[in-house]
Motif scaffolding. Structure first.
Motif, mmCIF file in Angstrom:
data_model
loop_
_atom_site.group_PDB
_atom_site.id
_atom_site.type_symbol
_atom_site.label_atom_id
_atom_site.label_comp_id
_atom_site.label_asym_id
_atom_site.label_seq_id
_atom_site.Cartn_x
_atom_site.Cartn_y
_atom_site.Cartn_z
ATOM 1 N N ALA A 71 0.824 -1.213 0.000
ATOM 2 C CA ALA A 71 0.000 0.000 0.000
ATOM 3 C C ALA A 71 0.855 1.259 0.000
ATOM 4 O O ALA A 71 0.496 2.279 -0.619
ATOM 5 C CB ALA A 71 -0.940 -0.002 1.203
ATOM 6 N N LEU A 74 1.654 2.413 -3.383
ATOM 7 C CA LEU A 74 0.532 2.770 -4.250
ATOM 8 C C LEU A 74 -0.067 4.127 -3.889
ATOM 9 O O LEU A 74 -1.143 4.478 -4.381
ATOM 10 C CB LEU A 74 -0.555 1.689 -4.163
ATOM 11 C CG LEU A 74 -0.110 0.271 -4.548
ATOM 12 C CD1 LEU A 74 -1.295 -0.679 -4.564
ATOM 13 C CD2 LEU A 74 0.606 0.255 -5.894
ATOM 14 N N PHE A 96 -2.263 -6.886 -5.240
ATOM 15 C CA PHE A 96 -2.427 -5.503 -5.700
ATOM 16 C C PHE A 96 -3.909 -5.107 -5.683
ATOM 17 O O PHE A 96 -4.281 -4.036 -5.195
ATOM 18 C CB PHE A 96 -1.859 -5.369 -7.113
ATOM 19 C CG PHE A 96 -1.818 -3.976 -7.647
ATOM 20 C CD1 PHE A 96 -0.649 -3.233 -7.599
ATOM 21 C CD2 PHE A 96 -2.937 -3.398 -8.222
ATOM 22 C CE1 PHE A 96 -0.603 -1.939 -8.110
ATOM 23 C CE2 PHE A 96 -2.906 -2.110 -8.722
ATOM 24 C CZ PHE A 96 -1.739 -1.378 -8.674
ATOM 25 N N SER A 97 -4.762 -5.964 -6.206
ATOM 26 C CA SER A 97 -6.196 -5.679 -6.252
ATOM 27 C C SER A 97 -6.786 -5.587 -4.853
ATOM 28 O O SER A 97 -7.665 -4.755 -4.590
ATOM 29 C CB SER A 97 -6.920 -6.761 -7.062
ATOM 30 O OG SER A 97 -6.494 -6.755 -8.410
ATOM 31 N N SER A 100 -5.907 -2.234 -3.379
ATOM 32 C CA SER A 100 -6.612 -1.117 -4.021
ATOM 33 C C SER A 100 -8.011 -0.906 -3.440
ATOM 34 O O SER A 100 -8.546 0.204 -3.482
ATOM 35 C CB SER A 100 -6.701 -1.346 -5.535
ATOM 36 O OG SER A 100 -7.578 -2.419 -5.845
ATOM 37 N N LEU A 103 -7.900 1.762 -0.736
ATOM 38 C CA LEU A 103 -7.312 3.045 -1.090
ATOM 39 C C LEU A 103 -8.273 3.873 -1.942
ATOM 40 O O LEU A 103 -9.225 3.335 -2.523
ATOM 41 C CB LEU A 103 -6.002 2.828 -1.860
ATOM 42 C CG LEU A 103 -4.911 2.037 -1.131
ATOM 43 C CD1 LEU A 103 -3.734 1.803 -2.064
ATOM 44 C CD2 LEU A 103 -4.464 2.766 0.129
ATOM 45 N N THR A 105 -9.464 5.552 -5.120
ATOM 46 C CA THR A 105 -9.259 5.243 -6.530
ATOM 47 C C THR A 105 -9.838 6.366 -7.400
ATOM 48 O O THR A 105 -10.733 7.088 -6.960
ATOM 49 C CB THR A 105 -9.928 3.901 -6.894
ATOM 50 O OG1 THR A 105 -11.320 3.960 -6.564
ATOM 51 C CG2 THR A 105 -9.273 2.755 -6.137
ATOM 52 N N PRO A 106 -9.327 6.507 -8.633
ATOM 53 C CA PRO A 106 -8.252 5.718 -9.228
ATOM 54 C C PRO A 106 -6.899 5.992 -8.583
ATOM 55 O O PRO A 106 -6.644 7.097 -8.097
ATOM 56 C CB PRO A 106 -8.268 6.149 -10.697
ATOM 57 C CG PRO A 106 -8.854 7.515 -10.673
ATOM 58 C CD PRO A 106 -9.847 7.531 -9.563
ATOM 59 N N LEU A 107 -6.067 4.976 -8.574
ATOM 60 C CA LEU A 107 -4.771 5.079 -7.918
ATOM 61 C C LEU A 107 -3.800 5.976 -8.673
ATOM 62 O O LEU A 107 -3.039 6.737 -8.078
ATOM 63 C CB LEU A 107 -4.147 3.681 -7.783
ATOM 64 C CG LEU A 107 -4.936 2.628 -6.994
ATOM 65 C CD1 LEU A 107 -4.219 1.282 -7.066
ATOM 66 C CD2 LEU A 107 -5.085 3.055 -5.548
ATOM 67 N N PHE A 131 -10.128 -3.914 -12.582
ATOM 68 C CA PHE A 131 -8.749 -3.592 -12.200
ATOM 69 C C PHE A 131 -8.340 -2.244 -12.789
ATOM 70 O O PHE A 131 -7.819 -1.371 -12.078
ATOM 71 C CB PHE A 131 -7.806 -4.693 -12.690
ATOM 72 C CG PHE A 131 -6.358 -4.477 -12.340
ATOM 73 C CD1 PHE A 131 -5.774 -5.157 -11.293
ATOM 74 C CD2 PHE A 131 -5.569 -3.591 -13.074
ATOM 75 C CE1 PHE A 131 -4.436 -4.962 -10.966
ATOM 76 C CE2 PHE A 131 -4.231 -3.387 -12.751
ATOM 77 C CZ PHE A 131 -3.673 -4.076 -11.695
ATOM 78 N N ASN A 134 -10.124 0.811 -11.252
ATOM 79 C CA ASN A 134 -9.549 1.186 -9.965
ATOM 80 C C ASN A 134 -8.175 1.815 -10.111
ATOM 81 O O ASN A 134 -7.775 2.657 -9.306
ATOM 82 C CB ASN A 134 -9.441 -0.035 -9.042
ATOM 83 C CG ASN A 134 -10.784 -0.513 -8.543
ATOM 84 O OD1 ASN A 134 -11.732 0.267 -8.459
ATOM 85 N ND2 ASN A 134 -10.877 -1.795 -8.229
ATOM 86 N N PHE A 135 -7.458 1.413 -11.155
ATOM 87 C CA PHE A 135 -6.091 1.906 -11.302
ATOM 88 C C PHE A 135 -6.019 3.269 -11.982
ATOM 89 O O PHE A 135 -5.342 4.172 -11.499
ATOM 90 C CB PHE A 135 -5.246 0.891 -12.088
ATOM 91 C CG PHE A 135 -3.797 1.284 -12.183
ATOM 92 C CD1 PHE A 135 -2.995 1.249 -11.053
ATOM 93 C CD2 PHE A 135 -3.233 1.695 -13.385
ATOM 94 C CE1 PHE A 135 -1.654 1.617 -11.128
ATOM 95 C CE2 PHE A 135 -1.916 2.062 -13.470
ATOM 96 C CZ PHE A 135 -1.117 2.024 -12.330
#
Length: 310
Positions: A71, A74, A96-97, A100, A103, A105-107, A131, A134-135
């Protein structure tokens, strides 16, 4: 998915011992895959009319400590310093997922250049729309997803190309109870040699299941028949050997008990690791992008067929 059966609970499997001059009816194949991969491999073996026997020797899973560590990498500040993430395993993507979800999002912070995400073989299935949402949010054109033709860490490095001093995050396992195989250190060195600055983060643990994890193989020797054994990582091999020593066994005893045993490795990296540990491999899948390759190769060897997978 079929129900997994461990050799510790199956003392009288109804199979025929493999003989090089005959074709088995329904061979028995043991595999040492961790729990998170076991159903998939068991299902593929069952589809080939093979009796699967699950003998796990390691686990691969995130822990609260590894998730916290991941974390930190990220955060918007940390991600803004990166140009790529290279996932050398399916478990790394899962970790990773998982992170996320906790956290904001988006990261990925706003940026103009393209961000690279690289993964191996069928692992890329996990880099789906959820994925990516979220990223990087709705603008998925900001991300270039790369999948090497040869599903190995070296294949990842070759596909990433020249780094030119850019930073790449490498979520890799922390190994507990076993020696760390050379695959991760070699992966990081290859990235450095290609001009990348690899940022290692222990995103999950590969942990030995302990002294009794090889008990099923030892108990099977009392009368059970075994035609083949499949390894999908060198850690599994070391885990089995380490447990066998607890019972006064070594690999030569396994070979003597089942002289026609076919030993199969999922890809060249696993094969090299097994050979390094003194376990000679009979079959290596040329397709390391999925377990289908090693299952096809094992079936072909047991049935006495020709196979392009071998």
């Amino acid at each position: 998915m079929p129900t997994l059966t461990s050799t510790t609970t199956m003392h009288n499997p109804t199979t025929t011992m493999h003989n090089p001059t005959t074709t088995t009816n329904k061979p028995t194949v043991a595999f040492t895959t961790p729990p998170n991969y076991a159903n998939r491999l068991s299902h593929l073996l069952t589809l080939k009319s093979i009796t699967p026997l699950w003998c796990p020797t390691i686990t691969t899973e995130p822990t609260p400590q590894t998730l916290s560590s991941l974390a930190l990498h990220l955060s918007p500040h940390s991600l803004s310093l990166l140009s790529a993430i290279a996932f050398p395993s399916r478990t790394a993507i899962t970790a990773f997922s998982t992170v996320s979800l906790s956290l904001t999002t988006p990261l990925l912070p706003p940026r103009e250049d393209t961000f690279i995400i690289a993964a191996l073989g069928k692992d890329v299935e996990l880099i789906d729309s959820t994925f990516l949402l979220n990223f990087c949010g709705d603008d998925i054109s900001r991300v270039n997803v790369l999948v090497p033709t040869i599903a190995t860490p070296s294949g990842l490095v070759q596909l990433l190309g020249t780094g030119r001093g850019r930073k790449v995050l490498c979520p890799v396992p922390r190994v507990v109870g076993l020696e760390e195989p050379p695959v991760v250190p070699d992966f990081l060195r290859e990235l450095e040699a290609s001009g990348w600055v690899p940022i290692r983060v222990d995103a999950y643990e590969t942990r030995w299941l302990g002294p009794t994890c090889g008990k099923g193989v030892v108990e099977l020797s009392e009368g059970g028949l075994l035609d083949a054994m499949v390894f999908t990582s060198s850690g599994e091999v070391e885990g089995l050997l380490k447990s066998l020593r607890e019972f006064g066994w070594d690999w030569e005893m396994v070979r003597r008990r089942w002289p026609h045993l076919v030993v199969a490795a999922h890809g060249p990296v696993t094969a090299a690791g097994a050979e390094r540990l003194g376990v000679n491999v009979d079959v290596v899948s040329a397709r390391s992008d999925s377990f289908q390759g090693v299952v096809d190769a094992v079936e072909a060897k047991l049935r006495g067929l020709d196979s392009s997978c071998m």
